[in-house]
Design a protein around this motif. Structure first.
Motif, mmCIF file in Angstrom:
data_model
loop_
_atom_site.group_PDB
_atom_site.id
_atom_site.type_symbol
_atom_site.label_atom_id
_atom_site.label_comp_id
_atom_site.label_asym_id
_atom_site.label_seq_id
_atom_site.Cartn_x
_atom_site.Cartn_y
_atom_site.Cartn_z
ATOM 1 N N LEU A 89 0.823 -1.215 0.000
ATOM 2 C CA LEU A 89 0.000 0.000 0.000
ATOM 3 C C LEU A 89 0.857 1.265 0.000
ATOM 4 N N VAL A 90 0.532 2.160 -0.908
ATOM 5 C CA VAL A 90 1.138 3.492 -0.979
ATOM 6 C C VAL A 90 0.030 4.511 -0.743
ATOM 7 N N VAL A 91 0.300 5.520 0.089
ATOM 8 C CA VAL A 91 -0.699 6.549 0.382
ATOM 9 C C VAL A 91 -0.137 7.924 0.023
ATOM 10 N N ILE A 92 -0.761 8.570 -0.954
ATOM 11 C CA ILE A 92 -0.380 9.928 -1.349
ATOM 12 C C ILE A 92 -1.253 10.904 -0.581
ATOM 13 N N ASN A 93 -0.618 11.701 0.249
ATOM 14 C CA ASN A 93 -1.348 12.606 1.144
ATOM 15 C C ASN A 93 -1.530 13.985 0.505
ATOM 16 N N LYS A 94 -2.776 14.290 0.139
ATOM 17 C CA LYS A 94 -3.120 15.620 -0.375
ATOM 18 C C LYS A 94 -4.217 16.253 0.483
ATOM 19 N N ALA A 95 -4.246 15.888 1.769
ATOM 20 C CA ALA A 95 -5.307 16.371 2.661
ATOM 21 C C ALA A 95 -5.264 17.887 2.829
ATOM 22 N N ARG A 96 -4.072 18.427 3.033
ATOM 23 C CA ARG A 96 -3.959 19.877 3.241
ATOM 24 C C ARG A 96 -4.406 20.628 1.993
ATOM 25 N N GLU A 97 -3.987 20.147 0.830
ATOM 26 C CA GLU A 97 -4.347 20.807 -0.424
ATOM 27 C C GLU A 97 -5.846 20.687 -0.701
ATOM 28 N N ALA A 98 -6.425 19.528 -0.378
ATOM 29 C CA ALA A 98 -7.857 19.327 -0.604
ATOM 30 C C ALA A 98 -8.700 20.193 0.326
ATOM 31 N N ALA A 99 -8.166 20.471 1.518
ATOM 32 C CA ALA A 99 -8.891 21.341 2.448
ATOM 33 C C ALA A 99 -8.947 22.773 1.918
ATOM 34 N N LEU A 100 -7.902 23.179 1.208
ATOM 35 C CA LEU A 100 -7.845 24.527 0.636
ATOM 36 C C LEU A 100 -8.556 24.619 -0.705
ATOM 37 N N ASN A 101 -8.568 23.508 -1.449
ATOM 38 C CA ASN A 101 -9.168 23.482 -2.780
ATOM 39 C C ASN A 101 -10.009 22.220 -2.915
ATOM 40 N N HIS A 102 -11.313 22.362 -2.716
ATOM 41 C CA HIS A 102 -12.207 21.202 -2.770
ATOM 42 C C HIS A 102 -12.319 20.614 -4.170
#
Length: 245
Positions: A89-102
């Motif tokens: 399993l590989v997890v690409i974390n874009k949580a911060r970016e998604a919070a700023l740009n839905h």
């Protein structure tokens, strides 16, 4: 004397296990074209035993999409091999970016940036896109995230990013925390789910509406996608979990 298989199980059970699956019910968020699930009691303990009837679409709760979900004349759920359902399993974390740009749509550059920090994504892996959208569960309004005009704003994979992962990195499957593979903005722009079709056209599966990706490392974990075996099914709720290194 323990054989190597039992020793491997002992090792696995000594590790941390993380449930990647939402509990779902009649009031859970779901794809807008589907009805709410129905859970009915057929018999109670007063009858001698407790038994229920469940009515829901295959794509409900955390679920698995086999190729046939979008692509004609391809494999049904029961045709997926067991070993396909257990992958690094590989997890690409874009949580911060998604919070700023839905309306975030993952790009090839996002993948390259990930690889610059964690190394190249290996062939045969399951790649999950972390957006922390799962934290909106089970609030339907928050999960759908509609504007005043009724348009959803939900992040997703960009088509070129998916093409890069499957063609250049030879990954085996993908997953995400949202209803769809594509961002809602891309779906509106293209009028169809190009990313979702592309993934399933690779003769593989995807897992949708995942949760707890924030509890996983970028690399090193293993994902298990355990699912019933209904005949000729286009998808079904899944019990996905990860074992941490």
């Amino acid at each position: 004397m323990a054989n190597e298989l039992l020793q491997a199980l002992q090792l696995l059970k000594s590790k941390e296990w993380v449930d990647l699956t939402h509990t779902f019910g009649p009031n859970s968020p779901h794809f807008f074209m589907f009805d709410d699930a129905k859970f009915e009691t057929l018999f109670s303990h007063d009858d001698g035993f407790f038994a229920q009837q469940f009515t829901f679409p295959g794509q409900y709760g955390t679920h698995i999409d086999p190729p046939i979900h979008f692509v004609r004349d391809t494999r049904y759920l029961d045709e997926l091999e067991l070993k396909e359902l257990v992958l690094p399993l590989v997890v690409i974390n874009k949580a911060r970016e998604a919070a700023l740009n839905h309306d975030l749509s993952l790009s090839v550059q996002d993948i390259l940036d990930f690889e610059a920090e964690y190394g190249e994504i290996e062939a045969g892996t399951f790649v999950a896109l972390r957006t922390d959208w799962s934290k909106r569960w089970p609030d339907k309004v928050s999960f759908n995230n509609k504007d005043a005009e009724g348009n959803n704003h939900i992040p997703g994979w960009g088509l070129e990013a998916l093409q890069f992962l499957f063609k250049e990195r030879k990954v085996s499957a993908v997953g995400h925390e949202t209803f769809d593979t594509d961002s809602a903005a891309d779906f509106r722009k293209n009028g169809k789910l190009d990313g979702e079709y592309y993934v399933l056209d690779q003769d593989t599966y995807q897992i949708e509406l995942m949760t707890n990706l924030d509890k996983l490392p970028p690399k090193g974990a293993i994902i298990f996608n355990i699912v019933p075996k209904p005949e000729k099914a286009s998808g079904f709720p899944v019990r996905s979990f990860a074992i941490l290194p």
